[in-house]
Design a protein around this motif. Structure first.
Motif, mmCIF file in Angstrom:
data_model
loop_
_atom_site.group_PDB
_atom_site.id
_atom_site.type_symbol
_atom_site.label_atom_id
_atom_site.label_comp_id
_atom_site.label_asym_id
_atom_site.label_seq_id
_atom_site.Cartn_x
_atom_site.Cartn_y
_atom_site.Cartn_z
ATOM 1 N N TYR A 63 -5.329 5.141 5.526
ATOM 2 C CA TYR A 63 -5.179 5.423 4.094
ATOM 3 C C TYR A 63 -4.225 6.593 3.876
ATOM 4 O O TYR A 63 -3.321 6.524 3.029
ATOM 5 N N THR A 75 -9.789 3.937 9.464
ATOM 6 C CA THR A 75 -9.423 3.474 8.128
ATOM 7 C C THR A 75 -8.953 4.637 7.259
ATOM 8 O O THR A 75 -7.997 4.500 6.489
ATOM 9 N N VAL A 113 -12.010 1.848 0.705
ATOM 10 C CA VAL A 113 -11.731 1.190 1.984
ATOM 11 C C VAL A 113 -12.504 1.831 3.128
ATOM 12 O O VAL A 113 -12.910 1.151 4.083
#
Length: 411
Positions: free
Chosen positions: A297, A293, A43
């Motif tokens: 996570y 991001t 990701v």
């Protein structure tokens, strides 16, 4: 299966890190160099490519669609860091190139502006070079005095001696939260409070802490704290500095250029407000965006879950490595992040690293940018295995087997 393992599906986690699924020298990769840099989940990689392929543009000054989208994503990352650290305001978050850059920013702005000859700066024996050299340079320039907190044989700060060092001459205390070479978690709240009791500013290097320990800057009452994205499952070459508003506002800028100004003439320049006063030029936009991001996570897995699982790995690996004849662990603090440094009788750390690499096992060897610390223990360096959420006990077993092969080959 333990409670922690049931909360984190390790097989699923490992699937999210594409770099782990390869062979090195014909062996499955075992990556135990996480204190140097963690690997990146898909990701985060997608966030990087998504910026460049979807909305690559410079930020803040453009009025077109791509510029506004990039600016929004950039500032959303600043907000996410504020929340991650529980900072009072996103204005107190400065983007940097990493922890080293953050410490240099402080020394070159606050240090140059407010320290004078005879003022004292306190650091510790276990500091990374990035929290030693900038202060040495400042001391050489300003005539300040650098003092060093000693440590015990187990790798813990001698806090009584720290308290005795403090005086009205102390202006800065800058200490690592968790040692990259030993894994030691320092009592930073006590360090900060004691620094404030004599009117000193407290700085915390959190490079090794953010992926293991929940940090609340308001609870700590820390003046400055900095970290690097690449040790937090994020991209390389960027990080962040938190500073209290009242300090940031009175500090002069460091780098001059675009963005950090309000008005420029050949007669005089007026500077921008925080945080932009410290962010001259086009920043590392893609990596800033991708850090958000990475934080998402980590939040999804749960930092407490990550830390608890890593502590299981640390305990397991410690037991297994201590059972190896001739191996000595360097750094046995009561509170540690998931780092084990060790030496082996009659074998140079570099030889250990080379021979393990031939078996597909990546560790770090050398002085770990902590040469004074190595001198304290009377050694040239160590071999260091450091664990992250995607590592397994089976990989620890491979490390132990690999070290047995090293011994058979060299001794």
């Amino acid at each position: 299966m333990s409670r922690i393992l049931s909360q984190i599906n390790i097989n699923k986690v490992r699937e999210q890190f594409p770099i782990l699924h390869q062979e090195v020298n014909g062996k499955p990769l075992v990556y135990f160099d996480n204190a140097a840099t963690t690997q990146k989940p898909q990701v985060v990689i997608d966030a990087l490519s998504g910026y460049y392929s979807g909305y690559n543009a410079n930020i803040h000054r453009g009025i077109h669609y791509l510029a506004e989208k990039a600016t929004s994503a950039f500032e959303a990352s600043r907000k996410s860091i504020q929340e991650f650290l529980n900072a009072p305001s996103s204005d107190e978050i400065i983007f940097t190139y990493g922890t080293t850059d953050g410490i240099n920013l402080i020394s070159n702005t606050y240090g140059r502006a407010f320290l004078s000859e005879g003022d004292e700066i306190i650091i510790s024996t276990m500091e990374h070079h990035s929290n030693i050299v900038p202060w040495q340079m400042l001391c050489e320039e300003k005539g300040c005095v650098l003092k060093v907190i000693p440590i015990s044989d187990d790798g813990e700060l001698l806090m009584d001696e720290y308290h005795q060092m403090l005086s009205e001459k102390t202006k800065i205390v800058s200490v690592v939260y968790a040692s990259n070479a030993l894994g030691t978690i320092n009592p930073v709240k006590e360090i900060i409070d004691a620094a404030h009791s004599v009117g000193a500013v407290a700085i915390i290097d959190a490079a090794q802490a953010t992926s293991h320990i929940k940090i609340d800057v308001q609870s700590l009452d820390v003046d400055f704290i900095c970290f690097s994205a690449h040790k937090l499952y994020g991209p390389t070459g960027m990080g962040a500095l938190f500073g209290k508003r009242e300090l940031l506002e009175k500090m002069p800028p460091w780098r001059g250029g675009g963005e950090m100004i309000k008005e420029v003439s050949f007669d005089k320049t007026t500077y921008n407000e925080i945080p932009y006063k410290f962010e001259a030029g086009t920043p590392n936009i893609a990596d800033v965006v991708a850090l958000k991001t990475a934080l998402e996570y980590v939040n999804e897995l749960g930092l407490e879950n990550i830390s608890a699982y890593e502590q299981e790995l640390l305990a397991y690996a410690t037991d297994r490595l201590e059972a190896i004849e001739g191996l000595k662990i360097v750094g046995k603090a009561r509170e540690k992040v998931s780092v084990i440094s060790f030496v082996m009788d009659g074998i140079h750390p570099q030889d250990i690293g080379v021979l393990l690499d031939q078996q597909g096992i990546a560790i770090r060897t050398g002085h770990h940018c902590t040469q004074p610390l190595m001198q304290r223990f009377g050694i040239v360096g160590t071999s260091r295995a450091s664990f992250a959420v995607y590592n397994t006990k089976e990989e620890v077993d491979l490390l132990v087997e690999g070290l047995a092969k090293v011994k058979r080959f060299l001794l």
